[in-house]
Design a protein around this motif. Structure first.
Motif, PDB file in Angstrom:
ATOM      1  N   LYS A   1      -8.915 -14.030  12.041  1.00 33.28           N
ATOM      2  CA  LYS A   1      -8.683 -13.850  13.479  1.00 33.28           C
ATOM      3  C   LYS A   1      -8.783 -12.398  13.926  1.00 33.28           C
ATOM      4  O   LYS A   1      -9.300 -12.103  15.009  1.00 33.28           O
ATOM      5  CB  LYS A   1      -7.318 -14.414  13.869  1.00 33.28           C
ATOM      6  N   PHE A   2      -8.298 -11.463  13.093  1.00 30.57           N
ATOM      7  CA  PHE A   2      -8.220 -10.070  13.524  1.00 30.57           C
ATOM      8  C   PHE A   2      -9.111  -9.122  12.724  1.00 30.57           C
ATOM      9  O   PHE A   2      -9.191  -7.943  13.058  1.00 30.57           O
ATOM     10  CB  PHE A   2      -6.766  -9.577  13.433  1.00 30.57           C
ATOM     11  N   ASP A   3      -9.743  -9.638  11.695  1.00 32.76           N
ATOM     12  CA  ASP A   3     -10.588  -8.815  10.818  1.00 32.76           C
ATOM     13  C   ASP A   3      -9.801  -7.614  10.275  1.00 32.76           C
ATOM     14  O   ASP A   3     -10.298  -6.487  10.257  1.00 32.76           O
ATOM     15  CB  ASP A   3     -11.848  -8.339  11.567  1.00 32.76           C
ATOM     16  N   LEU A   4      -8.579  -7.889   9.838  1.00 30.69           N
ATOM     17  CA  LEU A   4      -7.724  -6.846   9.283  1.00 30.69           C
ATOM     18  C   LEU A   4      -7.335  -7.212   7.857  1.00 30.69           C
ATOM     19  O   LEU A   4      -7.073  -8.382   7.563  1.00 30.69           O
ATOM     20  CB  LEU A   4      -6.448  -6.690  10.117  1.00 30.69           C
ATOM     21  N   PRO A   5      -7.258  -6.226   6.975  1.00 25.39           N
ATOM     22  CA  PRO A   5      -6.736  -6.507   5.635  1.00 25.39           C
ATOM     23  C   PRO A   5      -5.247  -6.821   5.716  1.00 25.39           C
ATOM     24  O   PRO A   5      -4.525  -6.279   6.555  1.00 25.39           O
ATOM     25  CB  PRO A   5      -6.994  -5.206   4.873  1.00 25.39           C
ATOM     26  N   CYS A   6      -4.802  -7.702   4.835  1.00 25.71           N
ATOM     27  CA  CYS A   6      -3.394  -8.116   4.817  1.00 25.71           C
ATOM     28  C   CYS A   6      -2.935  -8.237   3.377  1.00 25.71           C
ATOM     29  O   CYS A   6      -3.651  -8.779   2.528  1.00 25.71           O
ATOM     30  CB  CYS A   6      -3.224  -9.448   5.544  1.00 25.71           C
ATOM     31  N   VAL A   7      -1.744  -7.720   3.097  1.00 23.63           N
ATOM     32  CA  VAL A   7      -1.143  -7.811   1.769  1.00 23.63           C
ATOM     33  C   VAL A   7       0.236  -8.444   1.921  1.00 23.63           C
ATOM     34  O   VAL A   7       1.009  -8.074   2.811  1.00 23.63           O
ATOM     35  CB  VAL A   7      -1.033  -6.419   1.116  1.00 23.63           C
ATOM     36  N   VAL A   8       0.534  -9.415   1.065  1.00 22.89           N
ATOM     37  CA  VAL A   8       1.781 -10.176   1.158  1.00 22.89           C
ATOM     38  C   VAL A   8       2.540 -10.082  -0.163  1.00 22.89           C
ATOM     39  O   VAL A   8       1.948 -10.167  -1.236  1.00 22.89           O
ATOM     40  CB  VAL A   8       1.496 -11.664   1.482  1.00 22.89           C
ATOM     41  N   GLU A   9       3.860  -9.909  -0.066  1.00 18.54           N
ATOM     42  CA  GLU A   9       4.697  -9.807  -1.266  1.00 18.54           C
ATOM     43  C   GLU A   9       6.060 -10.420  -0.978  1.00 18.54           C
ATOM     44  O   GLU A   9       6.501 -10.502   0.180  1.00 18.54           O
ATOM     45  CB  GLU A   9       4.843  -8.335  -1.667  1.00 18.54           C
ATOM     46  N   ASN A  10       6.723 -10.876  -2.021  1.00 21.97           N
ATOM     47  CA  ASN A  10       8.074 -11.413  -1.916  1.00 21.97           C
ATOM     48  C   ASN A  10       9.034 -10.357  -1.373  1.00 21.97           C
ATOM     49  O   ASN A  10       8.910  -9.174  -1.676  1.00 21.97           O
ATOM     50  CB  ASN A  10       8.524 -11.887  -3.300  1.00 21.97           C
ATOM     51  N   ASP A  11      10.008 -10.799  -0.582  1.00 18.66           N
ATOM     52  CA  ASP A  11      10.892  -9.858   0.109  1.00 18.66           C
ATOM     53  C   ASP A  11      11.760  -9.028  -0.834  1.00 18.66           C
ATOM     54  O   ASP A  11      11.995  -7.837  -0.582  1.00 18.66           O
ATOM     55  CB  ASP A  11      11.763 -10.567   1.155  1.00 18.66           C
ATOM     56  N   VAL A  12      12.236  -9.618  -1.924  1.00 17.93           N
ATOM     57  CA  VAL A  12      13.071  -8.852  -2.843  1.00 17.93           C
ATOM     58  C   VAL A  12      12.232  -7.821  -3.598  1.00 17.93           C
ATOM     59  O   VAL A  12      12.675  -6.702  -3.857  1.00 17.93           O
ATOM     60  CB  VAL A  12      13.817  -9.774  -3.825  1.00 17.93           C
ATOM     61  N   ASN A  13      10.993  -8.189  -3.932  1.00 21.45           N
ATOM     62  CA  ASN A  13      10.092  -7.212  -4.552  1.00 21.45           C
ATOM     63  C   ASN A  13       9.819  -6.047  -3.610  1.00 21.45           C
ATOM     64  O   ASN A  13       9.753  -4.884  -4.029  1.00 21.45           O
ATOM     65  CB  ASN A  13       8.776  -7.874  -4.952  1.00 21.45           C
ATOM     66  N   CYS A  14       9.666  -6.356  -2.318  1.00 22.36           N
ATOM     67  CA  CYS A  14       9.454  -5.292  -1.333  1.00 22.36           C
ATOM     68  C   CYS A  14      10.680  -4.392  -1.222  1.00 22.36           C
ATOM     69  O   CYS A  14      10.555  -3.166  -1.156  1.00 22.36           O
ATOM     70  CB  CYS A  14       9.122  -5.900   0.034  1.00 22.36           C
ATOM     71  N   ALA A  15      11.858  -4.996  -1.213  1.00 20.67           N
ATOM     72  CA  ALA A  15      13.087  -4.198  -1.167  1.00 20.67           C
ATOM     73  C   ALA A  15      13.171  -3.287  -2.380  1.00 20.67           C
ATOM     74  O   ALA A  15      13.566  -2.119  -2.279  1.00 20.67           O
ATOM     75  CB  ALA A  15      14.307  -5.113  -1.102  1.00 20.67           C
ATOM     76  N   GLY A  16      12.767  -3.807  -3.536  1.00 20.07           N
ATOM     77  CA  GLY A  16      12.772  -2.994  -4.746  1.00 20.07           C
ATOM     78  C   GLY A  16      11.819  -1.821  -4.658  1.00 20.07           C
ATOM     79  O   GLY A  16      12.164  -0.694  -5.042  1.00 20.07           O
ATOM     80  N   LEU A  17      10.627  -2.063  -4.128  1.00 21.81           N
ATOM     81  CA  LEU A  17       9.655  -0.978  -3.963  1.00 21.81           C
ATOM     82  C   LEU A  17      10.173   0.091  -3.007  1.00 21.81           C
ATOM     83  O   LEU A  17       9.992   1.289  -3.238  1.00 21.81           O
ATOM     84  CB  LEU A  17       8.331  -1.535  -3.423  1.00 21.81           C
ATOM     85  N   ALA A  18      10.811  -0.345  -1.918  1.00 19.93           N
ATOM     86  CA  ALA A  18      11.344   0.612  -0.948  1.00 19.93           C
ATOM     87  C   ALA A  18      12.395   1.503  -1.592  1.00 19.93           C
ATOM     88  O   ALA A  18      12.405   2.725  -1.382  1.00 19.93           O
ATOM     89  CB  ALA A  18      11.938  -0.127   0.250  1.00 19.93           C
TER      90      ALA A  18
END
Length: 305
Positions: A111-128
């Motif tokens: 729809k938007f011709d944009l790259p998108c990356v998806v990850e589990n929320d706890v993994n994201c919290a860990g990365l932050a």
């Protein structure tokens, strides 16, 4: 000779859309290339209405932002097990019906011709936490979020450890004392236990009330918190015997009580962990709180791109 004047064109700062999709709220906003949150909003997830309506809400958010800003990409943190390669939900519990199979990456790209990356929320919290929070400088950081359940992530040398099928660190299901880690050690379990011991309706209790009463000397609340800390220490110890982390970071709303909980959990860790492992571990509490998902989604985007 005329004086020549040149104007240096100001470089455009890159902007990214970041979404943090939880069971209760969907947080979203803009983050610039330097990791600064430029704008942050939230709305009710309405998880009970199912996965397709969550996708619709995400698409509306992205559409509104792309209409007003030049966007480089979309970073998503979400509840559920995630197929990070496909950018889709591999599995979600009945708390979010029909969420399994929802594909953010393909839908957003089409729809938007944009790259998108998806990850589990706890993994994201860990990365932050690893990048700019309590886990900065660690080699192996274990991040646990204590809430309705217990979620976990392992950040090893700056990378999320996913395991063979992308399901590593589903520690809430870990067997502890004849039950599961999250059944006994979550914030929900603490509230239910106190309500039962008080012979009261669970709706009359929450974590803040329990901690307030414990600090005033309420013996039931003190005992229930102590038992929760023992379960948390057992769970942390089991993970530590496998991964030997140098840092364990605890997050979730209940961990706002870190000052009260630190010594209690640390004392239990001394009991359940052999000294060589205990001496290596630094116990900390998450610093990014409600921004962890959005920031972690952005850091994950950078890692993947």
């Amino acid at each position: 000779m005329p004086l020549c004047q040149s104007k240096v064109k100001e470089r455009r700062v890159k902007k990214y859309i970041s979404l943090d999709i939880g069971g209760t709220y969907m947080k979203y906003g803009l983050i610039d290339e330097n990791g600064n949150i430029l704008e942050k909003n939230e709305l009710a997830t309405e998880a009970e209405k199912g996965g397709p309506q969550i996708l619709d809400k995400a698409m509306k958010i992205i559409g509104d932002y792309t209409a007003e800003h030049d966007i480089e990409g979309v970073a998503i943190s979400t509840a559920g097990m995630v197929d990070t390669e496909k950018g889709a939900i591999r599995y979600a519990s009945e708390l979010i019906p029909n969420y399994t199979g929802v594909n953010f990456k393909d839908t957003i790209r089409e729809k938007f011709d944009l790259p998108c990356v998806v990850e589990n929320d706890v993994n994201c919290a860990g990365l932050a936490e690893y990048k700019t929070g309590a886990g900065k400088g660690s080699e192996i950081a274990i991040v646990l979020t204590i809430g309705t359940g217990i979620g976990g992530s392992a950040i090893i040398n700056g990378e999320v450890y996913h395991g063979a099928s992308g399901s590593a660190m589903e520690v809430g299901y870990m067997h502890v004392n004849g039950s599961t880690f999250e059944t006994l050690g979550s914030a929900k379990a603490l509230v239910e236990k106190v309500a039962q011991l008080k012979e009261d309706d669970v709706a009359n209790w929450d974590g803040k009330k329990i901690f307030d009463l414990a600090k005033e000397g309420d013996e039931i609340c003190i005992r229930a918190i102590d038992e929760m800390c023992d379960i948390l220490a057992i769970g942390i110890s089991n993970i530590a015997y496998v991964l030997n982390p140098d840092m364990v970071i605890l997050g979730g709303g209940i961990m706002a009580q870190g000052e009260y909980l630190y010594d209690k959990i640390d004392d239990k860790l001394k009991i359940h962990l052999e000294k060589p492992l205990y001496d290596k571990i630094s116990l900390k509490f998450a610093s990014h709180q409600n921004s962890a998902g959005m920031l972690g989604a952005y850091y994950n985007y950078l890692n993947q791109q």
